[in-house]
Design a protein around this motif. Structure first.
Motif, PDB file in Angstrom:
ATOM      1  N   ILE A   1       0.843  -1.095   0.063  1.00 11.28           N
ATOM      2  CA  ILE A   1       0.058   0.072  -0.168  1.00 11.28           C
ATOM      3  C   ILE A   1       0.935   1.106   0.048  1.00 11.28           C
ATOM      4  O   ILE A   1       0.743   2.192  -0.903  1.00 11.28           O
ATOM      5  N   GLU A   2       1.675   1.476   0.928  1.00 15.39           N
ATOM      6  CA  GLU A   2       2.626   2.454   1.101  1.00 15.39           C
ATOM      7  C   GLU A   2       3.206   2.848  -0.170  1.00 15.39           C
ATOM      8  O   GLU A   2       3.691   3.867  -0.441  1.00 15.39           O
ATOM      9  N   ASN A   3       4.211   1.678  -0.578  1.00 15.23           N
ATOM     10  CA  ASN A   3       5.206   1.912  -1.689  1.00 15.23           C
ATOM     11  C   ASN A   3       4.564   1.696  -2.960  1.00 15.23           C
ATOM     12  O   ASN A   3       5.446   2.385  -3.911  1.00 15.23           O
ATOM     13  N   ASP A   4       3.724   0.975  -3.235  1.00 16.89           N
ATOM     14  CA  ASP A   4       3.315   0.854  -4.671  1.00 16.89           C
ATOM     15  C   ASP A   4       1.451   0.679  -4.470  1.00 16.89           C
ATOM     16  O   ASP A   4       1.021  -0.077  -5.306  1.00 16.89           O
ATOM     17  N   PRO A   5       0.839   1.936  -4.234  1.00 17.97           N
ATOM     18  CA  PRO A   5      -0.458   1.839  -4.149  1.00 17.97           C
ATOM     19  C   PRO A   5      -1.177   1.782  -5.373  1.00 17.97           C
ATOM     20  O   PRO A   5      -2.305   1.252  -5.369  1.00 17.97           O
ATOM     21  N   HIS A   6      -0.796   2.297  -6.551  1.00 18.50           N
ATOM     22  CA  HIS A   6      -1.248   2.100  -7.713  1.00 18.50           C
ATOM     23  C   HIS A   6      -1.173   0.712  -8.154  1.00 18.50           C
ATOM     24  O   HIS A   6      -2.232   0.391  -9.085  1.00 18.50           O
ATOM     25  N   GLN A   7      -0.414  -0.121  -7.913  1.00 22.82           N
ATOM     26  CA  GLN A   7      -0.297  -1.522  -8.407  1.00 22.82           C
ATOM     27  C   GLN A   7      -1.660  -2.233  -7.873  1.00 22.82           C
ATOM     28  O   GLN A   7      -2.473  -2.937  -8.444  1.00 22.82           O
ATOM     29  N   LEU A   8      -1.779  -1.701  -6.584  1.00 19.61           N
ATOM     30  CA  LEU A   8      -3.285  -2.208  -5.952  1.00 19.61           C
ATOM     31  C   LEU A   8      -4.481  -1.867  -6.690  1.00 19.61           C
ATOM     32  O   LEU A   8      -5.299  -2.248  -6.791  1.00 19.61           O
ATOM     33  N   ILE A   9      -4.271  -0.339  -6.917  1.00 14.00           N
ATOM     34  CA  ILE A   9      -5.589   0.278  -7.523  1.00 14.00           C
ATOM     35  C   ILE A   9      -5.839  -0.226  -8.837  1.00 14.00           C
ATOM     36  O   ILE A   9      -7.059  -0.348  -9.311  1.00 14.00           O
ATOM     37  N   GLU A  10      -4.704  -0.388  -9.613  1.00 15.48           N
ATOM     38  CA  GLU A  10      -4.861  -0.844 -10.914  1.00 15.48           C
ATOM     39  C   GLU A  10      -5.682  -2.369 -10.978  1.00 15.48           C
ATOM     40  O   GLU A  10      -6.662  -2.813 -11.697  1.00 15.48           O
ATOM     41  N   GLY A  11      -5.198  -3.096 -10.075  1.00 15.33           N
ATOM     42  CA  GLY A  11      -5.864  -4.357  -9.794  1.00 15.33           C
ATOM     43  C   GLY A  11      -7.322  -4.475  -9.271  1.00 15.33           C
ATOM     44  O   GLY A  11      -8.251  -5.067  -9.563  1.00 15.33           O
ATOM     45  N   ILE A  12      -7.624  -3.337  -8.532  1.00 21.21           N
ATOM     46  CA  ILE A  12      -9.127  -3.029  -8.095  1.00 21.21           C
ATOM     47  C   ILE A  12      -9.959  -2.814  -9.193  1.00 21.21           C
ATOM     48  O   ILE A  12     -10.991  -3.144  -9.187  1.00 21.21           O
TER      49      ILE A  12
END
Lengths: 426, 159
Positions: A95-106
């Motif tokens: 979450i802290e270091n690569d939040p967009h990787q998570l958001i793209e997955g979402i």
């Protein structure tokens, strides 16, 4: 091995959308929206073999497939970022270091299940992480990755962060939904399952941070590529949160099926101060303890199950020869007593009773019959509650009795620990 | 009582969710950030702003441990003593904090500056032992680091 989730984890500005895009970000989203139908995406994820990284290891594609196709109700996607299983700290880093990787997955997951509203439920303590996500979400709205008609596809999605407030049980999916609804987070009886009756009584899919963070890579490289990584039935990589008595604690992304030995000795730098390994909890405190002789066990869902434990969240807690297992089990029993939500009597009363007995053994007042009493209480809790918190509360007790019975007997007889941690705070 | 800016932030939350009570926790996070604690009056005011009953607010809030009530110190020191931290000396850290602050866990210093609480896993096990002060984490703690952090806070250094 090339890292997937952690490939850019140490890039200083990776949390900013421009850096993320420069490093290949949001290409998968574009591909998913333009080249694939939602059903095709579900098939790709099924083919990848991706299993949920929150602890249960349920196949992600199959979970998505349970959402009823003909329901007129709105659908929801929830990201479980409640990361509370003691020993686990991987989602915080993602979450802290690569939040967009998570958001793209979402966004990909929401498109696949047809959800137009998604929440990231993050534990209240992760204040910094929540701010990072909110900032990243704002950037996405500005660039057109969230909101109406995403990238001209006609697909709409609104995403927001929902902060928890210090309750471990909210990591359980139905409790999490109760929490977002503004209620006391008591779990719901299943069935009905969230896929048909979830958040606000609507069809809902809930996936862990690490699970969702894998999606962009699966979309870009294909289900077959992912299925070829790791083990046949535990595909891909896993982030192992290594803590306790190791020289280099931290998060390590390694292929599923890496041995415990490699994780501890090659990546974790071995046991602190040259001491001997005594025991390992491989998947967070709700998973059965392993003894040192199982050092060559493969770290994946099925191998750990066969070895008598569970992969859980991949939180690997390492204990050296000076660790008193009674002390560890007592501390864990305090945790579960504190976190029991009180809905089910066996859990509410049982976790307190277990803590009381563990406390008296630890404090030199144990009775000979206590070991059997503990086992009896555990039998009467496990499988008799609405959610798995109680099963998790029982495991550290039954597994330490099974593996370290001599230590329990010593503690009760001699009224003290067999070994002592000593001074560890410098 | 809540000032106008805080009230405005809370009212804005009201219609952001499909469910009526969903704004309770977000509103309390605003209260925590703006005021630092809550009491009966604040609870009542938030309930009015969100158009939920005071009882509904209390019912939900009594489930959660994250929002401190009035009386909490200016700095809320929360020390993790769960397994990974315990293996790295968290019990001794907690004792050291008790000695330094002159209070037991669960208490507040007479000057209202520090409250010390023992908490469950903070999800920072790779940098144990760990404590959280207000919204910030302090990791890989040593006696020297604790001395420095507490001295800094006493001198009014922002955290």
């Amino acid at each position: 091995m090339e890292k997937i989730l952690f490939k850019h984890i140490d890039v200083p500005d990776q949390y900013q959308i421009d850096t993320y895009i420069r490093n290949g970000g949001y290409r998968a989203l574009s591909k998913a929206l333009k080249e694939h139908s939602p059903d095709e995406l579900i098939e790709i994820v099924k083919k990848s073999g991706l299993r949920g990284r929150g602890g249960a290891g349920f196949p992600a594609g199959m979970k998505w497939g349970f959402v009823p196709k003909d329901s007129p109700k709105p659908r929801f996607l929830l990201c479980n970022a409640d990361e509370g299983e003691p020993g686990t700290f991987k989602d915080r880093t993602l979450i802290e270091n690569d939040p967009h990787q998570l958001i793209e997955g979402i966004i990909i997951a929401a498109y696949a299940i047809g959800a137009h509203r998604a929440f990231i439920y993050i534990r209240g303590e992760f204040y910094f992480g929540a701010r990072r996500l909110e900032q990243a979400i704002r950037e996405c709205y500005e660039k057109g990755y969230l909101g109406k008609n995403i990238l001209g596809s006609g697909f709409d999605l609104d995403l927001s962060v929902y902060r928890g407030a210090g309750a471990y049980v909210c990591g359980e999916e139905t409790s999490l939904m109760e929490s977002i609804e503004g209620n006391r987070a008591n779990p719901r009886l299943k069935p009905p399952f969230p896929a048909s009756v979830g958040l606000y009584q609507n069809p809902t899919v809930i996936n862990n941070v690490e699970t969702l963070s894998n999606l962009s890579h699966i979309v870009l490289n294909g289900g077959d590529w992912y299925a070829g990584l790791g083990m046949p039935k535990s595909t891909g990589t896993k982030i192992f949160s290594l803590s306790g008595h190791v020289n280099k604690p931290g998060n390590y992304e390694l292929p599923m099926g890496v041995t415990l030995r490699e994780l501890i000795y090659e990546h974790g730098g071995g046991i602190k101060d040259g001491r001997k390994l005594k025991a390992v909890i491989p998947g967070g405190v709700s998973t059965p303890v392993l003894t040192a002789d199982l050092i060559d066990v493969k770290m994946d869902f099925d191998s750990l199950y066969e070895a008598g434990s569970l992969l859980g969240s991949g939180a690997t807690i390492v204990m050296d020869e000076t660790t008193c297992m009674i002390k560890v089990a007592y501390r864990i029993s305090k945790f579960f007593e504190h976190e029991s939500c009180g809905k089910c009597v066996p859990c509410r009363e049982g976790t307190r009773w277990i803590r009381q007995i563990m406390g008296r053994i630890e404090n030199g007042k144990g009775r000979e019959e206590d070991i059997e009493l503990l086992r009896d209480i555990c039998t009467n809790i496990a499988g008799k509650t609405v959610c798995p918190l109680a099963d998790g509360a029982v495991v550290p007790i039954t597994s330490t009795i099974e593996k370290f019975r001599d230590e329990y007997e010593y503690h009760i007889k001699h009224k003290k620990c067999m070994v002592d941690l000593g001074e560890r705070f410098v | 009582m809540l000032n106008e800016a805080t009230q405005k932030k809370i009212v804005e939350l009201k219609n952001r969710f499909p469910g009526r009570k969903s704004a309770i926790l977000p509103a309390m996070h605003v209260v925590l950030e703006e005021v630092g604690f809550y009491n009966r009056d604040i609870l009542k005011q938030v309930a009015e702003l969100l158009a939920v009953s005071e009882m509904e607010m209390a019912e939900t809030l009594s489930f959660y441990t994250y929002f401190p009530k009035e009386g909490v110190g200016k700095y809320h020191v929360q020390v993790c003593t769960n397994v990974s931290c315990m293996l790295c000396g968290a019990e001794q850290l907690a004792k050291y904090l008790e000695e330094k602050l002159g209070i037991k866990a669960g208490q507040t210093t007479p000057d209202g500056f520090f409250t010390l609480t023992e908490v469950e896993c903070l999800g920072s096990c790779g940098t144990a032992p760990v404590m959280q002060i207000n919204q910030k984490y302090y990791e890989n703690l040593t006696r020297a680091k604790v001395d420095e952090i507490l001295a800094g806070l006493r001198e009014g250094k922002e955290i």
